[in-house]
Design an enzyme around this catalytic site. Structure first.
Site, mmCIF file in Angstrom:
data_model
loop_
_atom_site.group_PDB
_atom_site.id
_atom_site.type_symbol
_atom_site.label_atom_id
_atom_site.label_comp_id
_atom_site.label_asym_id
_atom_site.label_seq_id
_atom_site.Cartn_x
_atom_site.Cartn_y
_atom_site.Cartn_z
ATOM 1 N N GLN A 1 1.293 3.527 2.080
ATOM 2 C CA GLN A 1 2.018 3.723 3.350
ATOM 3 C C GLN A 1 2.537 2.392 3.896
ATOM 4 O O GLN A 1 2.589 2.182 5.100
ATOM 5 C CB GLN A 1 1.126 4.411 4.377
ATOM 6 C CG GLN A 1 1.052 5.921 4.237
ATOM 7 C CD GLN A 1 2.402 6.608 4.473
ATOM 8 O OE1 GLN A 1 3.271 6.128 5.189
ATOM 9 N NE2 GLN A 1 2.583 7.755 3.842
ATOM 10 N N SER A 2 2.927 1.498 3.003
ATOM 11 C CA SER A 2 3.374 0.174 3.436
ATOM 12 C C SER A 2 4.612 0.250 4.343
ATOM 13 O O SER A 2 5.649 0.791 3.945
ATOM 14 C CB SER A 2 3.708 -0.654 2.187
ATOM 15 O OG SER A 2 4.463 -1.792 2.538
ATOM 16 N N ASN A 3 4.499 -0.307 5.538
ATOM 17 C CA ASN A 3 5.663 -0.422 6.422
ATOM 18 C C ASN A 3 6.681 -1.393 5.836
ATOM 19 O O ASN A 3 7.884 -1.230 5.990
ATOM 20 C CB ASN A 3 5.243 -0.941 7.801
ATOM 21 C CG ASN A 3 4.307 0.014 8.512
ATOM 22 O OD1 ASN A 3 4.528 1.217 8.524
ATOM 23 N ND2 ASN A 3 3.248 -0.526 9.116
ATOM 24 N N ALA B 1 7.249 -2.003 2.616
ATOM 25 C CA ALA B 1 7.998 -1.393 1.508
ATOM 26 C C ALA B 1 9.128 -0.524 2.066
ATOM 27 O O ALA B 1 10.256 -0.548 1.579
ATOM 28 C CB ALA B 1 7.060 -0.568 0.628
ATOM 29 N N GLY C 1 0.840 -1.195 0.000
ATOM 30 C CA GLY C 1 0.000 0.000 0.000
ATOM 31 C C GLY C 1 0.876 1.246 0.000
ATOM 32 O O GLY C 1 2.086 1.157 0.218
#
Ligand SMILES: *Cc1c(COP(=O)(O)O)cnc(C)c1O
Length: 363
Positions: free
Chosen positions: A88-90, A92, A86
């Site tokens: 705001q992927s943690n 990524a 997403g």
């Protein structure tokens, strides 16, 4: 700076297939465990395992998986990393940091709303870190993501990079491949030594892409810890999590014939997604604010805040079921994701005040 290290699996995991040969040591381990003074029913005790303190620029649970995933990537001769998440992927962001530490270029496919996917995604929260790390950011819309699915999008970008002479390693959403699960199998080994003889009865965590839960639940069974495992799902339904976990377990050779149970026998999946993935309800944000003010521990709105909100709700609704239990909540991190909800959270805390100055003036 970092070197591949030989990995020796715990003895109880030796019957699994595809035992990793190597790992990187990227995380600060072991993470601490301490009592957590959140208000719970009488006769119940709550403690917290601080996997939000694994280091690596606040990488939370993801760095444990990346220790094994990136070792596999380098062992197999890959020269860059692709992953997906997403906006705001943690995961990524954790991947961007870990890849940079190892000197590997990182390409991120991030899902955004249709309106926003054509414009610059900005620099809030996780994006700020990713972009400072020099990660290559590609956006897709939620519709495109739904239509093609993460694996096909990853493969599409991989083909483009291969055309440029690169050899990418694709990490699935959340780092939850069977290789990534080793990060949490190994965490159970750490836990075994930490909680021995302390009478813990239950372990609880947020469940997103499922790898953390699968590792903890399988490790708990194989190591004979005997904990009840509660997985609070923040994006899908319990049936989905069980089906997905069964696939991960199969990939590890942990079939019911070997383990004596399928995933439904290994953990309890609880619906905690509320209004939907990454969409917060006020009661969830209130729980985040309350826990912060009471204990000094910051939960994130997308994962741990929803999990703890639902855990506390279950405890309130059926206190007798938690009587005599000693529960360990695994804090999986996510601090940077909180910035995305800063204004909603800000409305739940006391306003800042102007200090009234009626002092005599300095001469
Ligand atoms: C990714 C994530 C989770 C979920 O872990 P999975 O292994 O994907 O289920 C929980 N908490 C935080 C903060 C996360 O970033």
């Amino acid at each position: 700076m970092f070197e591949l290290q030989p990995y020796v699996a715990p003895a109880w995991a030796s019957k699994l297939s595809a035992v990793p040969q190597h790992r990187y040591r990227l995380a600060q381990l072991p993470t601490p465990i301490h009592p957590w003074p959140v208000s719970v029913p009488p006769g119940c005790e709550l403690h917290i395992k601080r996997d939000d303190l694994t280091g690596m620029q606040l990488s939370g649970n993801k760095v444990r998986k990346l220790e094994f995933l990136l070792a596999e990537a380098v062992e197999r001769g890959h020269d860059c990393i692709i992953t997906i998440g997403g906006i705001q992927s943690n995961h990524a962001r954790a991947t961007a940091v870990a890849a940079r530490y190892l000197g590997l270029p990182c390409h991120l496919i991030l899902r955004n709303s249709k309106k926003l996917a054509d414009s610059d995604p900005g620099m809030v929260g996780n994006l700020l870190v990713e972009r400072l790390m020099g990660a290559h950011v590609y956006q897709v819309t939620k519709e495109e993501y739904g239509q093609y699915g993460g694996p096909a999008l990853g493969e599409k970008l991989a083909a483009q990079l291969r055309d440029q002479g690169l050899n990418p390693y694709v990490i699935p959403v959340g780092g939850s491949s069977s290789t990534g699960v080793w990060g949490y199998l190994d965490m159970v080994h750490e836990l075994e030594q930490q909680i021995e003889g302390q009478g813990f009865t239950d372990i609880a965590m947020a469940c997103g892409s499922g790898g953390t839960t699968a590792g903890i639940a399988l490790g708990n069974r194989l190591a004979g810890l005997g904990l009840r495992v509660h997985a609070y799902g923040v994006c899908d339904d319990p049936a989905y999590f069980h089906a997905f976990s069964d696939g991960l377990l199969e990939g590890l050779g942990a079939t019911p014939a070997v383990v004596g149970a399928d995933s439904a026998g290994l953990f309890r999946a609880v619906q905690a997604k509320g209004a939907g993935y990454a969409i917060s309800r006020e009661e969830e944000l209130r729980a985040v604010a309350k826990v912060a003010a009471a204990t000094g521990v910051i939960l994130d709105p997308v994962y741990t805040g929803k999990a703890v909100h639902m855990l506390l709700q279950e405890m309130r609704e059926r206190p007798e079921a938690w009587q005599g239990r000693k529960v360990l909540f695994v804090h999986t991190g996510g601090l940077l994701g909180m910035y995305d909800k800063a204004s909603e959270l800000g409305s739940l805390v006391p306003p800042a005040q102007r200090l009234a100055l009626d002092l005599p003036r300095k001469k």
